[in-house]
Write an enzyme that holds these catalytic residues in place. Structure first.
Site, PDB file in Angstrom:
ATOM      1  N   ASN A   1       3.055   0.435  -1.695  1.00 46.33           N
ATOM      2  CA  ASN A   1       3.002  -0.416  -0.502  1.00 46.33           C
ATOM      3  C   ASN A   1       3.978  -1.570  -0.753  1.00 46.33           C
ATOM      4  O   ASN A   1       3.683  -2.504  -1.485  1.00 46.33           O
ATOM      5  CB  ASN A   1       1.573  -0.936  -0.317  1.00 46.33           C
ATOM      6  CG  ASN A   1       1.436  -1.812   0.909  1.00 46.33           C
ATOM      7  OD1 ASN A   1       2.421  -2.137   1.570  1.00 46.33           O
ATOM      8  ND2 ASN A   1       0.220  -2.211   1.205  1.00 46.33           N
TER       9      ASN A   1
ATOM     10  N   ARG B   1       3.365   3.591   2.126  1.00 50.64           N
ATOM     11  CA  ARG B   1       2.814   2.999   3.339  1.00 50.64           C
ATOM     12  C   ARG B   1       3.978   2.434   4.156  1.00 50.64           C
ATOM     13  O   ARG B   1       4.769   1.626   3.668  1.00 50.64           O
ATOM     14  CB  ARG B   1       1.863   1.868   2.979  1.00 50.64           C
ATOM     15  CG  ARG B   1       1.345   1.178   4.217  1.00 50.64           C
ATOM     16  CD  ARG B   1       0.844  -0.196   3.916  1.00 50.64           C
ATOM     17  NE  ARG B   1       0.416  -0.823   5.148  1.00 50.64           N
ATOM     18  CZ  ARG B   1       0.368  -2.136   5.317  1.00 50.64           C
ATOM     19  NH1 ARG B   1       0.748  -2.933   4.358  1.00 50.64           N
ATOM     20  NH2 ARG B   1      -0.035  -2.631   6.451  1.00 50.64           N
TER      21      ARG B   1
ATOM     22  N   HIS C   1      -3.132  -1.033  11.118  1.00 45.93           N
ATOM     23  CA  HIS C   1      -4.294  -0.687  10.270  1.00 45.93           C
ATOM     24  C   HIS C   1      -4.766   0.742  10.546  1.00 45.93           C
ATOM     25  O   HIS C   1      -5.939   1.068  10.309  1.00 45.93           O
ATOM     26  CB  HIS C   1      -5.503  -1.620  10.538  1.00 45.93           C
ATOM     27  CG  HIS C   1      -5.315  -3.042  10.129  1.00 45.93           C
ATOM     28  ND1 HIS C   1      -5.742  -4.090  10.911  1.00 45.93           N
ATOM     29  CD2 HIS C   1      -4.780  -3.599   9.034  1.00 45.93           C
ATOM     30  CE1 HIS C   1      -5.471  -5.238  10.313  1.00 45.93           C
ATOM     31  NE2 HIS C   1      -4.875  -4.957   9.166  1.00 45.93           N
TER      32      HIS C   1
ATOM     33  N   ARG D   1      -3.155 -16.010  12.177  1.00 47.00           N
ATOM     34  CA  ARG D   1      -2.524 -15.596  13.447  1.00 47.00           C
ATOM     35  C   ARG D   1      -3.422 -15.931  14.638  1.00 47.00           C
ATOM     36  O   ARG D   1      -4.641 -15.838  14.533  1.00 47.00           O
ATOM     37  CB  ARG D   1      -2.267 -14.089  13.444  1.00 47.00           C
ATOM     38  CG  ARG D   1      -1.309 -13.649  12.366  1.00 47.00           C
ATOM     39  CD  ARG D   1      -1.089 -12.138  12.426  1.00 47.00           C
ATOM     40  NE  ARG D   1      -0.788 -11.647  11.099  1.00 47.00           N
ATOM     41  CZ  ARG D   1      -1.156 -10.461  10.620  1.00 47.00           C
ATOM     42  NH1 ARG D   1      -1.833  -9.615  11.379  1.00 47.00           N
ATOM     43  NH2 ARG D   1      -0.842 -10.117   9.405  1.00 47.00           N
TER      44      ARG D   1
ATOM     45  N   GLU E   1      -7.393   2.158   1.805  1.00 53.83           N
ATOM     46  CA  GLU E   1      -6.135   2.626   2.387  1.00 53.83           C
ATOM     47  C   GLU E   1      -5.303   3.430   1.383  1.00 53.83           C
ATOM     48  O   GLU E   1      -4.651   4.392   1.749  1.00 53.83           O
ATOM     49  CB  GLU E   1      -5.340   1.425   2.922  1.00 53.83           C
ATOM     50  CG  GLU E   1      -5.983   0.879   4.187  1.00 53.83           C
ATOM     51  CD  GLU E   1      -5.432  -0.461   4.643  1.00 53.83           C
ATOM     52  OE1 GLU E   1      -5.797  -1.479   4.036  1.00 53.83           O
ATOM     53  OE2 GLU E   1      -4.650  -0.484   5.602  1.00 53.83           O
TER      54      GLU E   1
END
Ligand code: ADP
Length: 396
Positions: free
Chosen positions: A7, A90, A179, A240, A383
């Site tokens: 990743n 990823r 996601h 965010r 993940e």
């Protein structure tokens, strides 16, 4: 098979070496400060974790350090690079081109590059990671696993914005969602936990971490999700904004004489829990603030949980009912207070939380009462394991 999961960010690279037969993590770690100076933190299952300062002028150098750590006689887990059977990468944005994972070829790399516009901070870094691995392991098969792919099943009514249609045609401006690897993994596990096939149930997955998103999964397919063209949309998050009235941007620009880039930075880095609380983006700090009577920490968490609740309600409506709900990721798995706030008052929809079970942190657990019509669960996400499984499925 041994699968290396990568990743890669612009200055970081996370990795895990997974034995896909036992699904055991053999080793994992993180390279940070790539292109600045460089630091590797590596841990091998059953041995002490270590950190070294390492010279990482580029991602090639970082990948070399990772491979050396895996090969190390004392702390490593393989004796030759030939033992790495496949690499799973990823990739953040696959645009409309990728609705599932794919073997990486030159054409695929080109297509990923064409999505750079849609994720200018992430995709270029992901590609650098692929190139670095390819140059050091040219014969190892590599697979791209996209954050957006799972959401490509959304119907057009869910992904089109109320903008002039040409923007979709010309620039592919639409909701993509992120996601996806986590939502796919958790929704499948949730179906298993309630004893149904994914095709036969409606579930809602609340992936609540530093970045947060919620997905409606109907019959095993994503039919709506909270993030949008970018991961800025939907729930208010660690730093965010989530959804806001778009007119606010011009309003702030006028009041504070800021450029669009500066405002974008504020919406991404200074808003959400951090901006609201003025204390931290981390929910552990917010919990502490609340226990000390800090009212802005209380407000931040209230705002967050209220939005989670509203999306649960709207996605139940969108799917015509819901069988089960999962909470996952850092906050979803570990924060009983957020789960309680997000589900209280939903008894009219058949959701009843078991307060004692809800105290569970970080492990799979049913947290609704026996008579709750909708069952609610903590389902830890993974993940890396999901990427390893996708990789094996394609390489085999
Ligand atoms: P990311 O989106 O960066 O992957 P995570 O899923 O790790 O983020 O979530 C980070 C958030 O989860 C933080 O707000 C943190 O407070 C919370 N969190 C993570 N682990 C724990 C824990 N063990 N206990 C309580 N909160 C946790």
């Amino acid at each position: 098979m041994k699968v290396l999961v990568i990743n890669c960010g612009s200055s970081s690279l996370k990795y895990q070496l997974i034995d896909s037969d036992t699904e055991e993590v053999l080793a994992k770690g993180l390279c940070e400060r790539i292109t600045i100076d460089g630091r590797l933190t590596h841990s091998t299952t059953g041995k002490d974790k270590y950190t070294i300062d390492a010279d990482m002028p580029d991602h090639n150098a970082a990948v070399k350090y990772v491979l050396n750590a895996l090969l190390d006689k004392e702390t490593g887990v393989i004796s030759s690079l030939d033992e790495i059977d496949a690499v799973g990468h990823r990739i953040v944005h696959g645009g409309e081109k990728f609705a599932k994972s794919t073997m990486i070829t030159d054409e695929v790399m080109q297509a990923i590059e064409e999505c750079n516009d849609l994720a200018p901070l992430h995709n270029p870094a992901n590609l650098i990671g692929i190139r670095a691995c390819k140059s050091l392991m040219p014969d190892v098969p590599m697979v791209a696993v996209f954050d957006t792919a799972f959401h490509q099943t959304m119907p057009d009514k869910a992904y089109i914005y109320g903008l002039p249609y040409e923007y979709y045609v010309n620039y592919k401006i639409r909701k993509y969602g992120f996601h996806g690897t986590s939502h796919s993994f958790v929704s499948k596990r949730l179906a298993e936990l309630i004893g149904k096939k994914p095709e036969d149930c409606n579930v809602i997955v609340c992936h609540l971490g530093n970045g947060s998103s919620i997905t409606a999964v109907k019959g095993g397919k994503s039919v709506d999700t909270t993030m949008g063209l970018t991961p800025l949309a939907g729930l208010p998050m660690g730093t965010r904004t989530g959804d806001i009235d778009p007119a606010i941007i011009e309003f702030i620009a006028g009041k504070e004489d800021k450029t669009v880039e500066e405002i974008n930075q504020i919406l991404n880095k200074k808003s959400g829990m951090l901006g609201l609380s003025g204390v931290s983006s981390d929910f552990r700090d917010l919990d502490k603030g609340i226990s000390e009577g800090n009212d802005r920490c209380r407000l931040a968490v209230d705002v967050f949980a209220y939005h989670v609740k509203k999306f649960i309600g709207s996605y139940a409506a969108a799917m015509g009912g819901v069988d089960a709900i999962a909470f996952t990721a850092g906050v979803g798995e570990n924060n009983p207070y957020v789960r309680k706030l997000a589900t209280e008052g939903l008894e009219f929809m058949g959701i009843k939380l078991d307060e004692k079970a809800n105290e569970t942190r970080g492990e799979e657990m049913k947290i609704s009462t026996e008579d709750s019509k909708v069952s609610v669960w903590i389902v830890p996400t993974n993940e890396e394991l999901a990427i390893a499984r996708e990789t094996v499925a394609l390489v085999k």
